[in-house]
Design a protein around this motif. Sequence first.
Motif, short mmCIF file in Angstrom:
data_model
loop_
_atom_site.label_atom_id
_atom_site.label_comp_id
_atom_site.label_asym_id
_atom_site.label_seq_id
_atom_site.Cartn_x
_atom_site.Cartn_y
_atom_site.Cartn_z
N ASP A 299 -2.92 11.75 -5.19
CA ASP A 299 -3.94 10.73 -5.05
C ASP A 299 -3.17 9.40 -4.98
O ASP A 299 -3.60 8.49 -4.13
CB ASP A 299 -4.70 10.86 -6.23
CG ASP A 299 -5.91 12.06 -6.44
OD1 ASP A 299 -6.35 12.32 -5.32
OD2 ASP A 299 -5.98 12.65 -7.28
N ILE A 300 -2.07 9.08 -5.76
CA ILE A 300 -1.33 8.15 -5.89
C ILE A 300 -0.83 7.65 -4.31
O ILE A 300 -0.85 6.80 -3.71
CB ILE A 300 -0.33 7.78 -6.66
CG1 ILE A 300 -1.07 7.92 -8.34
CG2 ILE A 300 0.60 6.71 -6.71
CD1 ILE A 300 0.09 8.21 -9.34
N LEU A 301 0.00 8.69 -3.96
CA LEU A 301 0.62 8.77 -2.53
C LEU A 301 -0.53 8.44 -1.63
O LEU A 301 -0.41 7.59 -0.64
CB LEU A 301 1.15 10.08 -2.23
CG LEU A 301 2.48 10.17 -3.06
CD1 LEU A 301 2.99 11.82 -2.47
CD2 LEU A 301 3.60 9.54 -2.32
N ARG A 302 -1.79 8.92 -1.39
CA ARG A 302 -2.66 8.93 -0.28
C ARG A 302 -3.21 7.44 -0.37
O ARG A 302 -3.37 6.73 0.65
CB ARG A 302 -3.77 10.07 -0.40
CG ARG A 302 -4.61 9.78 0.77
CD ARG A 302 -5.28 11.11 1.16
NE ARG A 302 -6.22 11.49 0.25
CZ ARG A 302 -6.73 12.84 -0.14
NH1 ARG A 302 -6.20 13.89 0.88
NH2 ARG A 302 -7.59 12.96 -0.84
N ARG A 303 -3.47 6.88 -1.70
CA ARG A 303 -3.82 5.59 -1.74
C ARG A 303 -2.85 4.37 -1.28
O ARG A 303 -3.34 3.42 -0.84
CB ARG A 303 -4.31 5.50 -3.29
CG ARG A 303 -5.21 4.37 -3.78
CD ARG A 303 -6.79 4.43 -2.87
NE ARG A 303 -7.60 3.31 -3.45
CZ ARG A 303 -8.34 3.66 -4.52
NH1 ARG A 303 -8.63 4.55 -4.90
NH2 ARG A 303 -9.15 2.63 -4.86
N ARG A 304 -1.82 4.86 -1.58
CA ARG A 304 -0.75 3.79 -1.54
C ARG A 304 -0.36 3.79 0.11
O ARG A 304 0.13 2.62 0.75
CB ARG A 304 0.58 4.17 -2.33
CG ARG A 304 1.67 3.08 -2.16
CD ARG A 304 0.94 2.12 -3.23
NE ARG A 304 1.94 0.97 -3.08
CZ ARG A 304 2.41 -0.24 -2.33
NH1 ARG A 304 1.74 -0.39 -1.14
NH2 ARG A 304 3.10 -1.17 -2.58
N LEU A 305 -0.54 4.92 0.83
CA LEU A 305 -0.05 4.87 2.34
C LEU A 305 -1.04 4.83 3.28
O LEU A 305 -0.74 4.24 4.25
CB LEU A 305 0.67 6.38 2.36
CG LEU A 305 1.84 7.01 1.69
CD1 LEU A 305 2.30 8.29 1.94
CD2 LEU A 305 2.70 5.79 1.75
N PHE A 306 -2.46 5.08 2.73
CA PHE A 306 -3.36 4.96 3.85
C PHE A 306 -4.53 4.13 3.48
O PHE A 306 -4.72 4.04 2.28
CB PHE A 306 -3.89 6.32 4.42
CG PHE A 306 -2.85 7.21 4.68
CD1 PHE A 306 -2.56 7.34 6.04
CD2 PHE A 306 -2.40 8.28 3.63
CE1 PHE A 306 -1.56 8.17 6.22
CE2 PHE A 306 -1.38 9.25 4.06
CZ PHE A 306 -0.86 9.17 5.25
N SER A 380 10.15 6.79 -5.80
CA SER A 380 10.91 7.64 -4.85
C SER A 380 10.09 8.27 -3.75
O SER A 380 10.18 8.25 -2.61
CB SER A 380 11.87 8.55 -5.58
OG SER A 380 12.86 7.82 -6.12
N THR A 381 9.06 8.96 -4.19
CA THR A 381 8.24 9.82 -3.35
C THR A 381 7.07 8.94 -2.56
O THR A 381 7.34 9.33 -1.24
CB THR A 381 7.19 10.48 -4.33
OG1 THR A 381 7.73 11.39 -5.45
CG2 THR A 381 6.37 11.69 -3.36
N ILE A 382 6.94 7.86 -2.72
CA ILE A 382 6.24 7.05 -1.84
C ILE A 382 7.34 6.48 -0.68
O ILE A 382 6.83 6.50 0.47
CB ILE A 382 5.73 5.64 -2.47
CG1 ILE A 382 4.46 6.02 -3.59
CG2 ILE A 382 5.32 4.41 -1.79
CD1 ILE A 382 3.96 5.05 -4.42
N ARG A 383 8.59 6.28 -1.20
CA ARG A 383 9.57 5.74 -0.07
C ARG A 383 9.69 6.77 0.98
O ARG A 383 9.48 6.59 2.25
CB ARG A 383 10.72 5.25 -0.66
CG ARG A 383 10.71 3.99 -1.18
CD ARG A 383 12.20 3.32 -1.41
NE ARG A 383 11.97 2.04 -2.02
CZ ARG A 383 12.28 1.63 -3.39
NH1 ARG A 383 12.47 2.59 -4.24
NH2 ARG A 383 12.38 0.46 -3.78
#
Length: 494
Positions: A299-306, A380-383
Amino acid sequence: MVTSVTPWWKALKIRKEIISASGQIDDVQMSLFQAVYGLGADKPPYADPAYYGEITHPTERLADLLTEIAVRIGGGPDYLKARAVTRLDQGMGGGKSHACIGAFHLAAHPQSLLGTELGHRVAAQVKAKVGRSLPADLNRPHVVVLPCDNMTPGASAQELDGPAVNLYERFLWRLFSKDYSLYERYQPYWSDKSKIAEAIKAINRPALIIIDEVLDYIGNGLDGAKKPELVAQDVAFLRALLDVVNDVPHVAMLVVMIASDRDKTALSAAGQARRDDLNSLLERNGTPATVTEVGDFADILRRRLFDAEPAAEVLAATAALYQPVLQDKSWTKNVWGPIGAEWRGRWDEEVAACYPFHPMLMAIAKEEWSKVTGFQRVRSTIRIFAATVYALQRRGIGGEWVPSLIGPGDLPLSDSAVREALLGSGLVEDERTISNYRSLAEIEVVNNDATGGTARRKDIERQALLWSDANPRAAERAATFIFLASIVRAPAKS
């Protein structure tokens, strides 16, 4: 595999800051200092509470933290239903700075933050906790921010600290909004709990105190100052403040200090003693908290990327593409069974949660990457994933093949941003090993222009087969997965 559904790179809009940075997102490591004190070009986008709300997934723990603060500072007679002191003690990359900025926005811009999805959740939890809604302005709280990772003990910054020198004086200058007469009245009393309490009450408003990265200041910072009197004053002030905050109504305090077992900072004997002393005070007066957990990853990734969530019909159609392989008896016997693919049993739900990433890749990030000591879990995962979605979107726009879901073999190692984000993530800590893996990726998997590398050449030179169009990078994908697995299991020292 027939791709008759809208591909993820069309269904989702990558955030503009990732596009403009060519996938190399530069503000993953949020800065409380810049959010509060940054000017002009140095002021980051997340200094705007509305934008902060856009990119922030309202995790349960973050919402809980902000709920406690909202009740403590804006709850009126119900303030005792919330804790006064909270310590954020997660390791690097765990979301501490992100949480501090959220707390700042809650107190400094309550109406703006409470208008976001995160704010709506906080408001609902507050109502459940105290049985009513709080004032929209939370009774106009005042925020005191001490960004200790941007402070040098004994050397104040005139534009921020005015005449202040020690930490107590810097606190007063911010508490009184540069009112010199009030500052001067309370300046002598750096260890007097009654006077510190009186000073906080003198502003006649609720208060939120945020002390970020306090170990940077009390550890090597105070050692470097070489001023025993300053050390005594600063430590005495922190000891007094931690007691006072619990006793003064409508005051909350957020302290960032990584737990000792997660922080490898080398300290002198004196610095270690100060850390131990502050640890014991925080254990006595405060409550430890974290703001993210492994289950929040996707959820954090999708919110941060899209920019937005994918459409339900796209999720359903994408999940259906994989059903023939997932249900095939031969695949089940030879692949899914041996690898213990638990996500297979709840496939549709996992795709909805992880999209556009394959549940297997997300499982690896949650269960393997997050356990590596040097890996900064969220950051790190977001990058890595920001660089990946950007590179793969460019392929899609250029008419090249792109997977329907991004799996562990789909990190495009030919892209330097992806490769360096992966190798620099902390999954491998030794520089020589990192260099060896960099060479290995180019020689054995795929080179920078995707024309060479042992695996890539196999794909380029392969005669056309029935599945070639559906999986044109089969060898490269297999080699990438092996490469990824070997990195996670690589020894810390070469």
